[in-house]
Design a protein around this motif. Structure first.
Motif, mmCIF file in Angstrom:
data_model
loop_
_atom_site.group_PDB
_atom_site.id
_atom_site.type_symbol
_atom_site.label_atom_id
_atom_site.label_comp_id
_atom_site.label_asym_id
_atom_site.label_seq_id
_atom_site.Cartn_x
_atom_site.Cartn_y
_atom_site.Cartn_z
ATOM 1 N N ILE A 55 0.561 -0.911 0.005
ATOM 2 C CA ILE A 55 -0.536 -0.311 -0.311
ATOM 3 C C ILE A 55 0.738 1.288 0.183
ATOM 4 C CG2 ILE A 55 -1.737 1.250 1.375
ATOM 5 C CD1 ILE A 55 -3.153 -1.255 2.495
ATOM 6 N N ALA A 56 2.048 1.451 0.768
ATOM 7 C CA ALA A 56 2.688 2.222 0.816
ATOM 8 C C ALA A 56 3.525 2.307 -0.087
ATOM 9 C CB ALA A 56 3.911 2.278 1.384
ATOM 10 N N LYS A 57 3.176 1.576 -1.360
ATOM 11 C CA LYS A 57 4.285 1.729 -2.711
ATOM 12 C C LYS A 57 3.125 2.541 -3.839
ATOM 13 C CE LYS A 57 7.049 -2.265 -2.416
ATOM 14 N NZ LYS A 57 7.484 -3.077 -3.351
ATOM 15 N N LEU A 89 -6.955 -6.821 4.259
ATOM 16 C CA LEU A 89 -7.417 -5.475 4.100
ATOM 17 C C LEU A 89 -8.547 -5.181 5.336
ATOM 18 C CD1 LEU A 89 -7.361 -2.393 2.895
ATOM 19 C CD2 LEU A 89 -8.851 -3.506 1.208
ATOM 20 N N ASP A 90 -9.508 -6.237 5.481
ATOM 21 C CA ASP A 90 -10.635 -5.401 6.916
ATOM 22 C C ASP A 90 -9.437 -5.527 8.114
ATOM 23 O OD1 ASP A 90 -12.473 -5.917 4.933
ATOM 24 O OD2 ASP A 90 -12.868 -8.299 5.209
ATOM 25 N N VAL A 91 -8.918 -6.634 8.439
ATOM 26 C CA VAL A 91 -8.087 -6.555 9.567
ATOM 27 C C VAL A 91 -7.059 -5.474 9.851
ATOM 28 C CG1 VAL A 91 -5.718 -7.128 10.672
ATOM 29 C CG2 VAL A 91 -7.450 -8.884 9.687
ATOM 30 N N LEU A 92 -5.771 -4.548 8.688
ATOM 31 C CA LEU A 92 -5.742 -3.104 8.645
ATOM 32 C C LEU A 92 -7.081 -2.121 8.687
ATOM 33 C CD1 LEU A 92 -3.338 -3.941 5.129
ATOM 34 C CD2 LEU A 92 -2.906 -4.574 7.504
ATOM 35 N N GLU A 93 -7.988 -2.008 8.135
ATOM 36 C CA GLU A 93 -8.770 -1.041 8.518
ATOM 37 C C GLU A 93 -9.514 -1.108 9.684
ATOM 38 O OE1 GLU A 93 -11.440 0.860 4.744
ATOM 39 O OE2 GLU A 93 -12.145 -1.268 4.710
ATOM 40 N N TRP A 145 -4.784 1.213 10.031
ATOM 41 C CA TRP A 145 -3.489 0.779 9.501
ATOM 42 C C TRP A 145 -3.525 1.293 7.997
ATOM 43 C CZ3 TRP A 145 -2.301 -4.822 11.836
ATOM 44 C CH2 TRP A 145 -2.194 -4.627 13.803
ATOM 45 N N ALA A 146 -5.137 0.819 7.804
ATOM 46 C CA ALA A 146 -5.151 1.477 6.375
ATOM 47 C C ALA A 146 -6.100 1.881 5.919
ATOM 48 C CB ALA A 146 -4.971 -0.056 4.889
ATOM 49 N N ASN A 181 -5.348 3.800 1.733
ATOM 50 C CA ASN A 181 -3.764 4.329 1.868
ATOM 51 C C ASN A 181 -3.082 3.914 2.488
ATOM 52 O OD1 ASN A 181 -3.177 6.146 -1.021
ATOM 53 N ND2 ASN A 181 -5.754 7.306 0.227
ATOM 54 N N LEU A 182 -2.728 4.042 3.354
ATOM 55 C CA LEU A 182 -1.676 3.904 4.353
ATOM 56 C C LEU A 182 -1.951 4.809 5.615
ATOM 57 C CD1 LEU A 182 -0.257 0.814 5.601
ATOM 58 C CD2 LEU A 182 2.326 2.550 5.449
#
Length: 218
Positions: free
Chosen positions: A153-155, A183-187, A191-192, A207-208
């Motif tokens: 994501i950061a890229k 992605l569900d966990v990151l949201e 974190w995202a 986005n991060l």
């Protein structure tokens, strides 16, 4: 409509036509073997399949991508309804006509899902949530797989898309792909963040967050 979808599909058909033409030219140049109807018919079919996509690329020069696509489908549908089969005394001419309309039918069939996606109701824009202060102390530590996803994501360029009701949701960029449950966990962990103000068909930017970036190497 997400950029380059139609251009990519058109490029695939036109490339297939070029390969079929090259194969026919190679066979025709070989004086040691007979020129077979198979190679001729294959090149004619590839050209017929590419024809609607060539027309679309030409129309896009003066119209928007979506408008050119919908107008071309409407125009070809009308021509197909009113088409009369060729009754020439030349068998090749009749076959060319048949392949032409078969190509139009395949174009209309293969792009039907894009029409459904364009006509689908847009997801309502949601008001942005007020920013929350980062609380790393009570956040979980990302797993290696989750950290790898955050690095992708950061890229940049990560988007969440779905081109049809029957198609799976994809989260990808030119750098790689992320699984939906990741992605569900990151949201959930903050974190995202996904831009839900646009539809899945047009693509939702991923986005991060600053909190997510804090878990990556400096």
């Amino acid at each position: 409509m997400q950029a380059n979808i139609l251009t990519t599909l058109a490029g695939n058909r036109i490339e297939s036509e070029a390969k079929a033409r090259e194969a026919l030219a190679g066979e025709a140049a070989d004086m040691a073997q007979a020129l077979t109807p198979y190679a001729i018919r294959k090149a004619m079919q590839a050209a017929a399949d590419a024809m609607p996509w060539r027309m679309l690329m030409e129309d896009q020069e003066s119209e928007s991508e979506e408008q050119a696509f919908l107008q071309l489908r409407e125009r070809l549908t009308g021509q197909l309804v009113n088409a009369i089969s060729s009754s020439s005394s030349c068998t090749i001419t009749n076959e060319e006509d048949r392949l032409k309309w078969d190509g139009v039918r395949r174009f209309l069939r293969d792009t039907e899902y894009l029409v459904e996606a364009l006509n689908a109701p847009q997801e309502p824009a949601t008001a942005p949530e007020p920013p929350k202060p980062p609380t790393p102390a009570r956040r979980a530590t990302p797993t290696p797989a989750q950290r790898k996803a955050m690095e992708l994501i950061a890229k940049g360029g990560m988007r969440r898309t779905q081109f049809g009701m029957k198609d799976p949701i994809r989260i990808s960029s030119e750098h790689g792909r992320i699984y939906a449950d990741t992605l569900d966990v990151l949201e959930r962990e903050g974190w995202a963040k996904v831009d839900h103000s646009t539809s899945l068909f047009h693509g939702q930017t991923v986005n991060l967050t600053d909190l997510g970036a804090s878990h990556l190497p400096a």
